[in-house]
Every structure is written in C-alpha cells, then in structure tokens.
Design a protein around this motif. Structure first.
Motif, short mmCIF file in Angstrom:
data_model
loop_
_atom_site.label_atom_id
_atom_site.label_comp_id
_atom_site.label_asym_id
_atom_site.label_seq_id
_atom_site.Cartn_x
_atom_site.Cartn_y
_atom_site.Cartn_z
N VAL A 79 0.85 -1.19 0.00
CA VAL A 79 0.00 0.00 0.00
C VAL A 79 0.88 1.24 0.00
O VAL A 79 1.82 1.34 0.78
CB VAL A 79 -0.89 0.00 1.27
N CYS A 80 0.60 2.18 -0.89
CA CYS A 80 1.38 3.42 -0.94
C CYS A 80 0.37 4.57 -0.95
O CYS A 80 -0.35 4.76 -1.92
CB CYS A 80 2.22 3.41 -2.20
N GLN A 135 8.73 9.89 -1.75
CA GLN A 135 7.70 9.09 -2.41
C GLN A 135 8.30 7.78 -2.93
O GLN A 135 7.66 6.74 -2.88
CB GLN A 135 7.06 9.91 -3.54
N ARG A 136 9.55 7.84 -3.40
CA ARG A 136 10.20 6.60 -3.86
C ARG A 136 10.42 5.66 -2.68
O ARG A 136 10.30 4.45 -2.80
CB ARG A 136 11.53 6.92 -4.56
N LEU A 137 10.72 6.26 -1.53
CA LEU A 137 10.91 5.43 -0.33
C LEU A 137 9.57 4.78 0.06
O LEU A 137 9.52 3.60 0.43
CB LEU A 137 11.45 6.30 0.81
N MET A 138 8.50 5.56 -0.03
CA MET A 138 7.17 4.99 0.25
C MET A 138 6.87 3.84 -0.72
O MET A 138 6.29 2.83 -0.34
CB MET A 138 6.09 6.05 0.05
N PHE A 139 7.27 4.05 -1.97
CA PHE A 139 7.01 3.03 -2.98
C PHE A 139 7.81 1.77 -2.63
O PHE A 139 7.28 0.65 -2.67
CB PHE A 139 7.39 3.57 -4.36
N ALA A 140 9.08 1.97 -2.27
CA ALA A 140 9.92 0.82 -1.88
C ALA A 140 9.28 0.09 -0.71
O ALA A 140 9.25 -1.14 -0.65
CB ALA A 140 11.32 1.30 -1.50
N ARG A 141 8.77 0.86 0.22
CA ARG A 141 8.15 0.26 1.40
C ARG A 141 6.94 -0.58 1.02
O ARG A 141 6.71 -1.64 1.59
CB ARG A 141 7.75 1.37 2.38
N SER A 142 6.19 -0.12 0.03
CA SER A 142 5.01 -0.88 -0.38
C SER A 142 5.40 -2.21 -1.05
O SER A 142 4.58 -3.11 -1.16
CB SER A 142 4.12 -0.05 -1.30
N LEU A 143 6.68 -2.31 -1.48
CA LEU A 143 7.11 -3.53 -2.16
C LEU A 143 7.81 -4.52 -1.23
O LEU A 143 8.28 -5.56 -1.65
CB LEU A 143 8.08 -3.18 -3.30
N ILE A 144 7.89 -4.16 0.05
CA ILE A 144 8.77 -4.89 0.96
C ILE A 144 8.40 -6.37 1.13
O ILE A 144 9.27 -7.20 1.32
CB ILE A 144 8.82 -4.14 2.32
#
Ligand code: ATP
Length: 283
Positions: A79-80, A135-144
C-alpha cells in the motif's frame, strides 16, 4: 479476479463518500481510478485495504474478504498512500527494515533501495529527502513483502515531472512482473498512460469504466485539425469526423490547394470526464 468490490459503500456521518460501487480487477491489470478531489477515491482504497470497514458491501482481495481476513490479505498486498507516513528521524534503510520486520520473510533491503534509486541515501534521515525521494521510499516500502497486489493512492501527486515519471516507470515495472495494481489519480494523462482500464469516479459513484481507448471513442468527439496557409501565416479549422458536412468541407479545402497539415485528434479523458459529469478533474 484479484480485487472485487461489491456494492462498497461508506459514509462519514451524513456524507455518503462512496455509494454502492462495484468493479473487479484481474491479475496483472492496472485499474486507474480517476476522479477530482473529494470524489471518494481514497475512501475506496481504504475499504479495499481494510483501513475502513464498509458501511455496506464487501471488498474481496485475492479471494479473501478484507473485513474478516485482514491479516492474510495484508501479507500479500502493498500500500502506498499520499499522506507521508514515514518515520522522519529514521534513516532510509531503517524505515525499510523497521517495516520489513512486520513481515515473516527475508527482505533484501539493498536491492529494494537500488530499485528505487535511493542506495546513495540509505543512511540519510527520511526527513532530509526531497518529496520525490520520500515518495520513492514509500514506494519501496510498499514492495517490501513482494506483494501480489499494489494499492497506490495518488502516487505522483505534488511531485515534479521527473520524479513523477520515475514513479510511473516503477509502476510499469511492477505490472510487467504480473502484479495487479489499483491506482488512484486525478491526473488524466497518468490514468491514460498507465491503466489497462480506467474507472471514472464522481461523488462516490463510478460513472464509467472501460479501457482509455474505448472511453475516448465512445464519449469523445473525433476530429480532424486542418492547418491552411493564409497569406504569410496559417489558419486552423477543426472538423468533427462524424459530422455529415465534414467530407464536403474537406474536399473544398483540398481543392483550394492551401492545406498545410491535417491531423486526427481524439478526445482526452478529461473531455470525456467533463462530458459525463459536468465537472473538471482538477478544479
Ligand atoms: P482527495 O484526492 O481529495 O483525497 P478523494 O477522491 O480521495 O479525494 P476522499 O478522500 O475519499 O476523496 O473523500 C470523499 C469525501 O469524503 C469528500 O467529500 C471528503 O471531504 C470526505 N471525507 C474524507 N475523509 C473524511 C473524514 N475523515 N471525515 C469526514 N469526511 C471525510
């Protein structure tokens, strides 16, 4: 189907924010949810991801009812959200490892950082990053958790064009891997470029849902833009393709011999949206 919404409904007090909406998303598909501010996009995502319990209706993700199987669903979705919910005082790497610890699986944080081009900033505090980097960090987090399904709520909102493009490229990379993506946006170019199908949402209801091409063909006016030489300059004339007078006028212009260029023009999703709702996407 990977995502199913059946009559999803939510109200904040007396305000009916989402009004009996139903749709489904199949594996590997990007469904764009396009609508202006306040249309009910975020509320829909929140019901699909189990953050809000629907007042009526059911959200089913990966075959599980989100209300009754939240844990199983959360294991397999990413989720992002637009609101920043990073830990500002933690480093980039710590933000990811903290979140990774919530899942029962090994996570290769370095390759995740590489994927979103943040490897050089791994030890910087999240609060020092630019908006695009956050935002890229949030995106990375959503892929964890290497999710099967991604819910992206306005992932490029407020970003500069280059950062927004980087995020869009990352979204398409995830689609290539077969992930199913539910994306909300009020940017019609983004919806058009990324989505296999687009749902138009207005005042809590879906007013149309189809491929961008079909929406434009069905509701838009196709036309020809004819540029003619006129003295030292040019004049331009727009001829709707479906009008009976167009062939005659076209012939007239061609016979006159001063046509410089002819372009076909299709409607934009924005025009289609206005036609269907009487509202602009961005107020
Ligand atoms: P935006 O892009 O502005 O977030 P949206 O399409 O995501 O728009 P929602 O956030 O789902 O829309 O909001 C739908 C409606 O519900 C709006 O009228 C909004 O003002 C209202 N709303 C949203 N959250 C709340 C809340 N926590 N309390 C009261 N009303 C809310």
């Amino acid at each position: 189907m990977i995502i199913e919404a059946h009559d999803l409904t939510y109200a904040y007090g007396d305000l009916l924010a989402v009004d009996h909406i139903s749709f489904s998303v199949e594996k590997g598909e990007i469904l764009g949810f396009l609508g202006p501010n306040g249309a009910g996009k975020s509320t829909t995502v929140k019901m699909l991801t189990g953050q809000l319990a629907p007042l009526e209706g059911t959200a089913i993700v990966l075959g599980k009812d989100v209300s009754t199987h939240a844990k199983q669903v959360h294991e397999r979705i990413g989720v992002c959200f637009e609101e920043k919910n990073l830990y500002p005082r933690m480093t980039v790497r710590e933000n990811l490892s903290f979140f990774a610890a919530l899942f029962d699986r090994a996570v290769d944080i370095d390759s995740l950082l590489e994927k979103v081009n943040l490897e050089k900033w791994a030890d910087d505090h999240a609060e020092t990053l630019s908006k695009g980097m956050q935002q890229r960090l949030m995106f990375a987090r959503s892929l964890i958790n290497d999710p099967d399904v991604l819910f992206l709520d306005e992932p490029t909102s407020g970003l500069d064009p280059i950062s927004a493009d980087q995020i869009r490229r990352m979204i398409l990379e995830e689609k290539k891997k077969g992930k199913t993506i539910f994306l909300t946006t009020h940017n019609m170019m983004e919806a058009d470029a990324l989505s296999d199908r687009v749902g138009f949402i207005n005042e809590g209801r879906i007013v149309a849902l189809d491929t961008p091409q079909n929406l434009k063909l069905q509701y838009g006016v196709r036309s020809l833009k004819v540029k003619q030489r006129s003295g030292e300059g040019f004049t331009e004339e727009t001829l709707p393709l479906d009008e009976t007078s167009t062939p005659g006028r076209m012939q007239e212009l061609l016979e006159r011999g001063d046509v410089a260029t002819i372009h076909t023009q299709e409607a934009s999703l924005e025009e289609v949206f206005i036609k269907l709702t009487g509202r602009k996407l961005v107020q």
